[in-house]
Design a protein around this motif. Structure first.
Motif, short mmCIF file in Angstrom:
data_model
loop_
_atom_site.label_atom_id
_atom_site.label_comp_id
_atom_site.label_asym_id
_atom_site.label_seq_id
_atom_site.Cartn_x
_atom_site.Cartn_y
_atom_site.Cartn_z
N LEU A 114 0.83 -1.21 0.00
CA LEU A 114 0.00 0.00 0.00
C LEU A 114 0.86 1.26 0.00
N LEU A 115 1.97 1.22 0.74
CA LEU A 115 2.88 2.36 0.73
C LEU A 115 3.49 2.56 -0.65
N ARG A 116 3.92 1.46 -1.30
CA ARG A 116 4.52 1.56 -2.64
C ARG A 116 3.51 2.12 -3.65
N MET A 117 2.26 1.64 -3.61
CA MET A 117 1.26 2.17 -4.54
C MET A 117 1.02 3.66 -4.29
N SER A 118 0.99 4.06 -3.03
CA SER A 118 0.80 5.48 -2.69
C SER A 118 2.00 6.31 -3.14
N GLN A 119 3.21 5.77 -2.96
CA GLN A 119 4.41 6.49 -3.40
C GLN A 119 4.42 6.67 -4.91
N THR A 145 12.31 3.96 -9.76
CA THR A 145 12.88 2.89 -8.93
C THR A 145 11.81 2.26 -8.04
N THR A 146 10.87 3.06 -7.56
CA THR A 146 9.78 2.52 -6.75
C THR A 146 8.89 1.62 -7.60
N LEU A 147 8.66 2.03 -8.83
CA LEU A 147 7.89 1.20 -9.76
C LEU A 147 8.58 -0.15 -9.98
N ALA A 148 9.91 -0.11 -10.15
CA ALA A 148 10.67 -1.34 -10.34
C ALA A 148 10.61 -2.23 -9.09
N LEU A 149 10.81 -1.63 -7.91
CA LEU A 149 10.73 -2.40 -6.67
C LEU A 149 9.34 -3.01 -6.49
N PHE A 150 8.32 -2.24 -6.82
CA PHE A 150 6.94 -2.71 -6.66
C PHE A 150 6.68 -3.94 -7.52
#
Length: 165
Positions: free
Chosen positions: A24-29, A62-67
């Protein structure tokens, strides 16, 4: 027929990651990061805002890649950072994002204060004040989300090296 079924089974989606705190944090970020760089990009920006755009776009990517690597259980594909180090990699990414977003928050806040005069009715030129103000608010929210996820991943790492999900 066998090779197709082998490829399909190798892509296992971790649905529980979508409902976990980190998911949920990653989607919000990702959403707030998009809003930050899109809001700045639609206005005329110069100087220090180039750094703000860089931080927003870099950490959005990078957050997209981690997600997606976490969602698809493909963290082992990342050399040196995946596998057993995946939780640590996530924590380091989030701490770095927190620090750089804090710097970006200061820069865009200063730029917003510099443009505060231009929202007056008598001012007839293009005024980026409202877009800078909204970008400042969303960048601060994004910073808060990265700090929360950094603390969460650090906690998971220090707690018997627990996995991200």
């Amino acid at each position: 027929m066998a090779p197709q079924s082998a490829n399909a089974s190798s892509l296992s989606v971790q649905w529980k990651f979508l409902t976990s705190l980190l998911g949920l944090l990653r989607m919000s970020q990702i959403i707030l990061g998009t809003v930050v760089w899109m809001t700045i990009a639609i206005s005329r920006y110069d100087g220090a805002l180039h750094f703000v755009i860089f931080v927003a776009v870099f950490f959005w990517l990078t957050t997209l890649a981690l997600f997606f690597l976490t969602l698809l259980s493909k963290s082992d594909l990342v050399p040196l950072l995946g596998g057993e180090r995946w939780t640590l990699s996530n924590a380091l990414h989030d701490w770095l994002a927190s620090v750089l977003y804090l710097v970006a928050d200061c820069l865009i806040s200063k730029k917003t204060m510099d443009k505060e005069y231009c929202h007056l009715p008598a001012y007839s030129y293009h005024c980026p004040y409202k877009s800078y103000l909204s970008a400042t608010i969303f960048a601060c929210l994004c910073t808060l989300l990265y700090i929360i996820s950094a603390i969460y991943c650090t906690y998971k790492k220090c707690r018997d090296n627990q996995p991200v999900v």
